[in-house]
Design a protein around this motif. Sequence first.
Motif, short mmCIF file in Angstrom:
data_model
loop_
_atom_site.label_atom_id
_atom_site.label_comp_id
_atom_site.label_asym_id
_atom_site.label_seq_id
_atom_site.Cartn_x
_atom_site.Cartn_y
_atom_site.Cartn_z
N UNK A 245 29.49 35.43 -40.63
CA UNK A 245 31.06 34.63 -40.73
C UNK A 245 32.08 34.64 -39.79
N UNK A 246 32.93 33.50 -39.66
CA UNK A 246 33.25 33.01 -39.15
C UNK A 246 34.93 32.18 -39.47
N UNK A 247 35.97 32.11 -38.55
CA UNK A 247 36.59 31.45 -38.96
C UNK A 247 37.70 30.93 -37.53
N UNK A 248 38.31 29.84 -38.05
CA UNK A 248 38.93 28.76 -36.76
C UNK A 248 39.67 29.98 -35.81
N UNK A 249 39.51 29.83 -34.46
CA UNK A 249 40.65 29.83 -33.43
C UNK A 249 41.26 28.75 -32.81
N UNK A 250 42.55 28.98 -32.41
CA UNK A 250 42.80 28.04 -31.18
C UNK A 250 42.25 28.30 -29.87
N UNK A 251 41.16 27.86 -29.09
CA UNK A 251 40.43 28.94 -28.41
C UNK A 251 41.40 28.82 -26.91
N UNK A 252 41.47 28.19 -26.67
CA UNK A 252 42.22 27.41 -25.18
C UNK A 252 44.08 28.25 -24.86
N UNK A 253 44.18 28.69 -26.04
CA UNK A 253 45.98 29.30 -26.53
C UNK A 253 45.08 30.85 -25.94
N UNK A 254 44.12 31.46 -26.54
CA UNK A 254 43.48 32.81 -27.18
C UNK A 254 43.50 32.92 -25.57
N UNK A 255 42.37 32.06 -24.83
CA UNK A 255 41.74 31.99 -23.58
C UNK A 255 42.83 32.70 -22.49
N UNK A 256 43.96 31.69 -22.59
CA UNK A 256 45.25 32.01 -21.71
C UNK A 256 46.20 33.47 -22.19
N UNK A 257 46.30 33.16 -23.44
CA UNK A 257 46.80 34.48 -23.57
C UNK A 257 46.16 35.60 -23.30
N UNK A 258 44.14 35.83 -23.17
CA UNK A 258 44.13 36.60 -22.25
C UNK A 258 43.48 36.77 -20.86
N UNK A 259 43.98 35.91 -20.26
CA UNK A 259 44.42 36.32 -18.59
C UNK A 259 45.26 36.32 -18.41
N UNK A 260 47.01 36.21 -19.72
CA UNK A 260 47.93 36.47 -18.49
C UNK A 260 47.94 38.91 -19.00
N UNK A 261 47.44 38.81 -20.25
CA UNK A 261 47.66 40.03 -21.31
C UNK A 261 46.48 40.75 -19.42
N UNK A 262 45.31 40.46 -19.06
CA UNK A 262 44.53 40.94 -18.39
C UNK A 262 45.34 41.27 -16.99
N UNK A 263 46.20 40.22 -16.34
CA UNK A 263 45.63 40.67 -15.00
C UNK A 263 47.28 41.29 -15.43
N UNK A 264 48.04 41.45 -16.76
CA UNK A 264 49.54 41.93 -16.43
C UNK A 264 48.99 43.36 -16.41
N UNK A 265 47.93 43.82 -17.28
CA UNK A 265 47.45 45.28 -18.02
C UNK A 265 46.63 45.60 -16.76
N UNK A 266 45.97 45.07 -16.13
CA UNK A 266 45.47 45.38 -14.94
C UNK A 266 46.40 46.23 -13.53
N UNK A 267 46.94 45.78 -13.86
CA UNK A 267 47.97 46.42 -12.11
C UNK A 267 48.69 47.28 -12.80
N UNK A 268 48.56 47.88 -13.34
CA UNK A 268 49.41 48.91 -14.26
C UNK A 268 48.35 50.30 -14.31
N UNK A 269 48.93 51.12 -14.26
CA UNK A 269 48.31 52.65 -14.40
C UNK A 269 47.15 53.33 -15.41
N UNK A 270 46.05 53.50 -15.09
CA UNK A 270 44.79 53.08 -16.29
C UNK A 270 45.47 54.86 -17.78
N UNK A 271 46.82 55.24 -16.99
CA UNK A 271 47.38 56.30 -18.05
C UNK A 271 48.75 55.57 -18.81
#
Length: 539
Positions: A245-271
């Motif tokens: 089962x699948x649903x349609x998503x705005x993949x380009x927007x989600x890819x952008x959100x993912x990149x921004x999130x991971x890059x910002x999360x990655x510089x924070x301390x793991x805890x």
Amino acid sequence: MSPLEHLLNVSPTSVLLLIPTLVILGHIVPWLVDPHGLRSFPGPWLAHFSDLWLGRVARRGQRSHVVHELHEKYGTFVRIAPNHLSIADPAALQIVYAHGNGSLKSNFYDAFVSITRGLFNTRDRTAHTRKRKIISHIFSQKSVLEFEPHVRNYVLSFLQQWDRLCAEGAKSARGHEGEGGWRSRDGRIWLDCLPWFNYLAFDIIGDLAFGSPFGMIAAAKDSAPVAKSQEQALSMYGQDASKCETVAIPAIKILNDRGEYSAAMGVLPPWVRPLVKRYVPWYSRGSEAVKNLAGLAIAAVAKRLASPAYRADVLSKLQQGKDEDGNPMGREELTAEALTQLIAGSDTTSNSSCAITYYVASNPEVQKKLQNELDEALQGEDDPASSFDAVKNLPYLNAVIDEGLRLHSTSGIGLPRIVPEGGMKIGDHFFEQGTVLSVPSYTIHRDVEVWGNDASVFRPERWFERDSEAMQRTFNPFSYGPRACVGRNLASLELLIIISSVFRRFDIALEYPDKQLEISEGFLRKPLKCPVGLKRRLT
């Protein structure tokens, strides 16, 4: 009474006082002890004590630009976190990222793991060597040439869509507004080219990584299927994908959100990461984007593997790959690598194509010179989509692309590496084991000693005028060393075909010639929009 019992009996008021005290001590004590010897290096005051300064900068999407300004203020070495030094020295590239130097990726990369660790976010040296052995041959020049017919097919579809819009706009001499936001005026079609380059890149990599395009070019729409249940899709490995089962998503927007999130999360301390993911809405939405993007890859791989037919694409070659013990990739590892190719292959191609188009359109003399070279080299060629052989050695085309990648690097941030056992010397400075170092591509690509006093200007001619050896040593759009971008050959093939095909067929003008290209940065520097006017050329 035990220490635990004492702790449990502490009053709430004492706890409220204790927490900030521990936080302060946790930052002040390491600064006083200075285990990595970084106290003498300049940088923002807060960055000496806390990772939160870099976290805030990354969250705002302008990290490369801010760090560049710090280097202009302080010089070659800038402290951007308690244990992270940014080094704006081209010579440091060959030291920090060199083959065999023993340095490892930092915990920054942990924030990019979703299904399981892939080639990009694997930090263990042995695991990385194994994965690269399986994957690297897929992106050899010989293998990449097998992908060329797929690339040209989607470039042709892309050109036909722009041809259609030009034809529709020409029907109304007084101007016309069309579906999707384009309009005709002054003999041109005016539109934002960024979404179109996104559609093109997603369809190309969808075909190569998953066996079929997402249909974005034809639909002129950001939409792709994602698995409703990742567990269900993974359990159907090689079975009837219609049951997933699948649903349609705005993949380009989600890819952008993912990149921004991971890059910002990655510089924070793991805890800190689990806390902000749970309690800060922006990070919560980013976490959901990571999950959705993984679901897209899982659904696409399940569909592709349900078809037994062989085709020359990335997924088939990944299936054939084996490590030194003869073992193929497991289902999760295979899907994770396909997801890596989706992210890297779509974002780099679309961002770079858009930025290069902006720079060429903003310099009419460059555009004319490029078109003259293309017209001469491709005269008699009927196919609107250029062949790689016909354009790969065109000097001005290559200079245009390299100059675009210099000013708009695929990744502008300094990729963090951990100094290995035995330490590392850069210039007159010695760095202890465990210190995190990085060399920012954005800044070294603007080094006036290498590129000249006009280093901030788009000027392809510099590639024929200056010290080519120094420029090549400093040019770093795909990173450097054993962990450089494995898909560089594919990215180069795509850009040569896309840029040559687009500018051979269209004359392109900027809608706002005096306006700078707006950029937001996650892991990659991404244009926000690029309004241009298209006019068919008579060739």
